[in-house]
Motif scaffolding. Structure first.
Motif, PDB file in Angstrom:
ATOM      1  N   GLY A 275       0.929  -1.454  -0.036  1.00  0.00           N
ATOM      2  CA  GLY A 275       0.027   0.112  -0.046  1.00  0.00           C
ATOM      3  C   GLY A 275       0.949   1.363  -0.044  1.00  0.00           C
ATOM      4  O   GLY A 275       1.921   1.227   0.212  1.00  0.00           O
ATOM      5  N   GLY A 276       0.277   2.354  -0.149  1.00  0.00           N
ATOM      6  CA  GLY A 276       0.847   3.757  -0.248  1.00  0.00           C
ATOM      7  C   GLY A 276       1.776   3.838  -1.651  1.00  0.00           C
ATOM      8  O   GLY A 276       2.769   4.677  -1.314  1.00  0.00           O
ATOM      9  N   VAL A 277       1.609   3.148  -2.573  1.00  0.00           N
ATOM     10  CA  VAL A 277       2.350   3.153  -3.724  1.00  0.00           C
ATOM     11  C   VAL A 277       1.155   3.365  -4.869  1.00  0.00           C
ATOM     12  O   VAL A 277      -0.060   3.214  -4.582  1.00  0.00           O
ATOM     13  CB  VAL A 277       3.187   2.036  -4.023  1.00  0.00           C
ATOM     14  N   VAL A 318       4.910   7.696   5.960  1.00  0.00           N
ATOM     15  CA  VAL A 318       4.063   8.600   6.697  1.00  0.00           C
ATOM     16  C   VAL A 318       2.663   7.881   6.877  1.00  0.00           C
ATOM     17  O   VAL A 318       2.218   8.432   8.005  1.00  0.00           O
ATOM     18  CB  VAL A 318       3.824   9.930   5.555  1.00  0.00           C
ATOM     19  N   MET A 319       2.192   7.194   5.967  1.00  0.00           N
ATOM     20  CA  MET A 319       0.782   6.522   6.301  1.00  0.00           C
ATOM     21  C   MET A 319       0.909   5.644   7.410  1.00  0.00           C
ATOM     22  O   MET A 319       0.221   5.497   8.193  1.00  0.00           O
ATOM     23  CB  MET A 319       0.325   6.194   5.059  1.00  0.00           C
ATOM     24  N   ALA A 320       2.035   4.901   7.292  1.00  0.00           N
ATOM     25  CA  ALA A 320       2.142   3.747   8.464  1.00  0.00           C
ATOM     26  C   ALA A 320       2.334   4.444   9.759  1.00  0.00           C
ATOM     27  O   ALA A 320       1.468   4.246  10.827  1.00  0.00           O
ATOM     28  CB  ALA A 320       3.161   3.067   8.157  1.00  0.00           C
ATOM     29  N   GLU A 342       2.745  -4.071   8.183  1.00  0.00           N
ATOM     30  CA  GLU A 342       1.736  -4.696   8.808  1.00  0.00           C
ATOM     31  C   GLU A 342       0.782  -3.555   8.931  1.00  0.00           C
ATOM     32  O   GLU A 342      -0.444  -3.830   9.181  1.00  0.00           O
ATOM     33  CB  GLU A 342       2.194  -5.011  10.196  1.00  0.00           C
ATOM     34  N   MET A 343       1.086  -2.192   9.025  1.00  0.00           N
ATOM     35  CA  MET A 343       0.130  -1.176   9.483  1.00  0.00           C
ATOM     36  C   MET A 343      -0.760  -1.096   7.983  1.00  0.00           C
ATOM     37  O   MET A 343      -1.946  -0.451   8.070  1.00  0.00           O
ATOM     38  CB  MET A 343       0.811   0.140   9.420  1.00  0.00           C
ATOM     39  N   ILE A 344      -0.126  -1.086   6.697  1.00  0.00           N
ATOM     40  CA  ILE A 344      -0.899  -0.418   5.676  1.00  0.00           C
ATOM     41  C   ILE A 344      -0.840  -1.266   4.329  1.00  0.00           C
ATOM     42  O   ILE A 344      -1.661  -1.129   3.499  1.00  0.00           O
ATOM     43  CB  ILE A 344      -0.098   0.907   5.070  1.00  0.00           C
ATOM     44  N   ASP A 345      -0.307  -2.571   4.447  1.00  0.00           N
ATOM     45  CA  ASP A 345      -0.358  -3.422   3.212  1.00  0.00           C
ATOM     46  C   ASP A 345      -1.415  -4.179   3.291  1.00  0.00           C
ATOM     47  O   ASP A 345      -2.153  -4.580   4.560  1.00  0.00           O
ATOM     48  CB  ASP A 345       0.985  -4.163   3.095  1.00  0.00           C
ATOM     49  N   THR A 346      -1.804  -4.967   2.284  1.00  0.00           N
ATOM     50  CA  THR A 346      -2.971  -5.866   2.153  1.00  0.00           C
ATOM     51  C   THR A 346      -2.219  -7.140   2.223  1.00  0.00           C
ATOM     52  O   THR A 346      -1.644  -7.835   1.242  1.00  0.00           O
ATOM     53  CB  THR A 346      -3.824  -5.983   1.245  1.00  0.00           C
ATOM     54  N   ILE A 347      -2.375  -7.809   3.477  1.00  0.00           N
ATOM     55  CA  ILE A 347      -1.788  -9.382   3.651  1.00  0.00           C
ATOM     56  C   ILE A 347      -2.864 -10.326   3.877  1.00  0.00           C
ATOM     57  O   ILE A 347      -3.609 -10.250   4.699  1.00  0.00           O
ATOM     58  CB  ILE A 347      -0.609  -9.299   4.894  1.00  0.00           C
ATOM     59  N   GLU A 348      -2.910 -11.088   2.866  1.00  0.00           N
ATOM     60  CA  GLU A 348      -4.184 -11.992   2.776  1.00  0.00           C
ATOM     61  C   GLU A 348      -3.747 -13.417   2.749  1.00  0.00           C
ATOM     62  O   GLU A 348      -3.313 -13.826   1.624  1.00  0.00           O
ATOM     63  CB  GLU A 348      -4.964 -11.604   1.722  1.00  0.00           C
ATOM     64  N   SER A 362      -4.568  -2.132   9.878  1.00  0.00           N
ATOM     65  CA  SER A 362      -5.592  -1.174   9.296  1.00  0.00           C
ATOM     66  C   SER A 362      -6.498  -1.993   8.376  1.00  0.00           C
ATOM     67  O   SER A 362      -7.777  -1.561   8.241  1.00  0.00           O
ATOM     68  CB  SER A 362      -5.066  -0.176   8.555  1.00  0.00           C
ATOM     69  N   LEU A 363      -6.266  -3.171   7.754  1.00  0.00           N
ATOM     70  CA  LEU A 363      -7.355  -4.144   7.144  1.00  0.00           C
ATOM     71  C   LEU A 363      -7.336  -5.378   7.875  1.00  0.00           C
ATOM     72  O   LEU A 363      -6.957  -6.206   7.219  1.00  0.00           O
ATOM     73  CB  LEU A 363      -6.847  -4.416   5.769  1.00  0.00           C
ATOM     74  N   PRO A 364      -8.171  -5.529   9.070  1.00  0.00           N
ATOM     75  CA  PRO A 364      -8.087  -6.819   9.857  1.00  0.00           C
ATOM     76  C   PRO A 364      -9.216  -7.788   9.725  1.00  0.00           C
ATOM     77  O   PRO A 364      -9.948  -8.056  10.624  1.00  0.00           O
ATOM     78  CB  PRO A 364      -7.946  -5.907  11.090  1.00  0.00           C
ATOM     79  N   MET A 365      -9.458  -8.051   8.268  1.00  0.00           N
ATOM     80  CA  MET A 365     -10.603  -8.829   7.940  1.00  0.00           C
ATOM     81  C   MET A 365     -10.522 -10.327   8.215  1.00  0.00           C
ATOM     82  O   MET A 365      -9.252 -10.681   7.864  1.00  0.00           O
ATOM     83  CB  MET A 365     -11.291  -8.489   6.691  1.00  0.00           C
ATOM     84  N   VAL A 366     -11.624 -10.915   8.060  1.00  0.00           N
ATOM     85  CA  VAL A 366     -11.686 -12.196   7.946  1.00  0.00           C
ATOM     86  C   VAL A 366     -12.860 -12.630   6.979  1.00  0.00           C
ATOM     87  O   VAL A 366     -13.892 -12.042   7.320  1.00  0.00           O
ATOM     88  CB  VAL A 366     -11.922 -12.949   9.310  1.00  0.00           C
ATOM     89  N   TYR A 367     -12.745 -13.233   6.142  1.00  0.00           N
ATOM     90  CA  TYR A 367     -13.714 -13.540   5.173  1.00  0.00           C
ATOM     91  C   TYR A 367     -14.086 -15.256   5.498  1.00  0.00           C
ATOM     92  O   TYR A 367     -13.013 -16.058   5.711  1.00  0.00           O
ATOM     93  CB  TYR A 367     -13.244 -13.598   3.642  1.00  0.00           C
ATOM     94  N   ARG A 368     -15.094 -15.529   5.020  1.00  0.00           N
ATOM     95  CA  ARG A 368     -15.734 -16.897   4.913  1.00  0.00           C
ATOM     96  C   ARG A 368     -16.913 -16.953   3.955  1.00  0.00           C
ATOM     97  O   ARG A 368     -17.916 -15.989   4.015  1.00  0.00           O
ATOM     98  CB  ARG A 368     -16.425 -17.159   6.391  1.00  0.00           C
TER      99      ARG A 368
END
Ligand code: FES
Length: 474
Positions: A275-277, A318-320, A342-348, A362-368
């Motif tokens: 993220g941030g790019v 800066v965003m992190a 870990e603050m701004i990237d999408t790790i899935e 910042s994107l702390p989801m769980v999908y099912r």
């Protein structure tokens, strides 16, 4: 968008490389995070990909009742699935009914720990609890004729017991379903010969050693019935190839074509999007300060000196730093040691069959994604947000699921970021059309990208392996 870079659009232009070896031109995710101020943990610095073939994926896998029934028997009755969070059943007597396809499991906290039972009465089969959801009871009483079991599953009483001399209590304990615990999730497995949950999780315990999801609480839980097969739905969320066309608003701020895809054992895959790019697709990328100004995730109402990109800094840094501060304050937890990634990237991560986990902050989801009953072309898509438990240890009770109507926008969900609501609306709009298109097609199957859609191929290969195992055992 009129500022996309002109890359060769005809696949043959990249001929000559071994299959699966081509990558998007420009910096990779690893190139980008190598410049971070707070570097990512080692598990995010590794990559693992192999070419798995390029044959089409047959559309009948998503439409055929026969295939669906095979999955019900040989995938859903054989795999570990999370049923609920531990916080759904904190006290002895609390229970949670978990349903998938025709299967229904009653998860109960007892004096001796968490147990799970087939949700079906041993008298004449009635479900002991009628539907999915939480509840509490000191015994398990069937609503039809009143046969009653203890929380430990032992038969306690049968009305008109004189009529059932052939019912020996010791043979009428509720049949148990295997239970495993990890990361605050309660998993079940209907296969009494299943491998341990720990071995099933493959690399996850190691990768999540510093991402303890047991120290998160459920802030938000929403669900939506999708008019598509459960695999159609899931597969839309394990690739980022669609971002360019479906979510063009994300191109300023998110890597897409340079997302990293990792394939582990049969049950685990990952993608890692920085993220941030700018998207590599952009011909006129934004500068670092402009990227910060268009930040899509987080509280955009805040104007702060913290959002000024200093000499030698990047938008990511800066965003992190900003999110570390505002989310640390909001959730009363110390995030000072958390890396920029870990603050701004999408790790899935995807755990087979139907769990998708985002360990970032910042994107702390769980999908099912769950099949519904015996309907091959419908599924339930759930999204949970897991926030850090405050340092005080105090956390709210888990919320009930907000069910979004099939034709409704995710924007109706209280507390959901409107930016994310729009993204989910865009994603789900594709799915009805794709499911219908499977049946309208003259062509027999999907043609996948070798790299960006490798997780789909890996996932379908695992489905096949479960079905083949069953066939071999006959
Ligand atoms: Fe449960 Fe009769 S079916 S008590």
């Amino acid at each position: 968008m009129n500022d996309r870079i002109s890359m060769p659009l005809i696949p043959g232009d990249y001929a000559g490389l071994p299959p699966g070896a081509a990558r998007c031109p420009g910096p990779s995710a690893q190139d980008i995070v190598a410049r971070d101020e707070n570097p990512p943990p080692p598990v995010l610095r590794e990559s693992r990909y192999e070419f798995l073939g390029d044959a089409d994926i047959d559309y009948r896998r998503y439409t055929s009742r026969e295939h669906y029934e095979q999955e019900m028997t040989h995938v859903w009755a054989k795999t570990w699935q999370w049923a609920c969070r531990e916080e759904h059943i904190p006290q002895v007597g609390d229970y949670y009914v978990y349903e998938v396809g025709p299967h229904s499991v009653l998860v109960v906290r007892t004096e001796s720990g968490i147990k799970a039972y087939y949700n079906s009465c041993l008298h004449r089969g009635t479900k002991l609890r009628p539907e999915e959801g939480m509840g509490s009871a000191q015994e398990l009483r069937c609503p039809y004729h009143g046969w009653t079991w203890s929380l430990e599953g032992r038969l306690k009483s049968v009305p008109c017991a004189w009529d059932f001399p052939h019912v020996k209590p010791e043979a009428y304990s509720l049949p148990e379903v295997k239970v495993g615990l990890w990361g605050g999730f309660v998993f079940i497995n209907l296969d009494e010969n299943a491998p341990s949950l720990e071995s099933y999780l493959e690399v996850l315990p190691e990768h999540f050693r510093d991402w303890d999801l047991g120290q998160r609480y459920t802030e938000l839980h929403m669900g939506k019935v999708l008019p598509c097969n459960w695999k159609t739905g899931l597969e839309a969320f394990i690739e980022s190839y669609h971002v360019l066309e479906t979510h063009p608003q994300l191109l300023h701020g998110t890597g897409d074509a340079n997302v990293q895809y990792d394939l582990y054992g049969d049950h685990v895959t990952r993608f890692y999007a920085v993220g941030g790019v700018n998207s590599p697709h952009l011909d006129k990328p934004l500068g670092e300060q402009e990227l910060v100004n268009t930040m899509l995730i987080g509280d955009r109402s805040v104007v702060s000196d913290d959002l000024v990109v200093g000499e030698g800094e990047t938008a990511r840094i800066v965003m992190a730093r900003f999110l570390r501060k505002i989310l640390g304050e909001k959730y009363a937890t110390d995030l000072s040691g958390v890396s920029d990634a870990e603050m701004i990237d999408t790790i899935e991560y995807h755990l087979f069959p139907n769990m998708i986990l985002f360990p970032g902050v910042s994107l702390p989801m769980v999908y099912r994604f769950r099949p519904l009953g015996m309907e091959p072309e419908r599924c339930l898509f759930e999204i949970l947000f897991l926030r850090p438990v405050p340092d005080s240890g105090q956390q709210p009770d888990p919320p009930e699921m907000v069910l979004v109507g099939e034709e409704e926008s995710y924007s109706v969900v209280p507390g959901l970021d409107p930016v994310l609501a729009r993204v989910y609306d865009q994603d789900t709009a594709n799915l009805r059309s794709q499911q219908l298109g499977f049946k309208a097609s003259k062509k027999a199957g999907q043609t996948l990208g070798n790299y960006q859609e490798a997780r789909i191929r890996h996932f379908e290969r695992t489905v096949d392996r479960y079905l083949a195992r069953a066939a071999a055992a006959k």
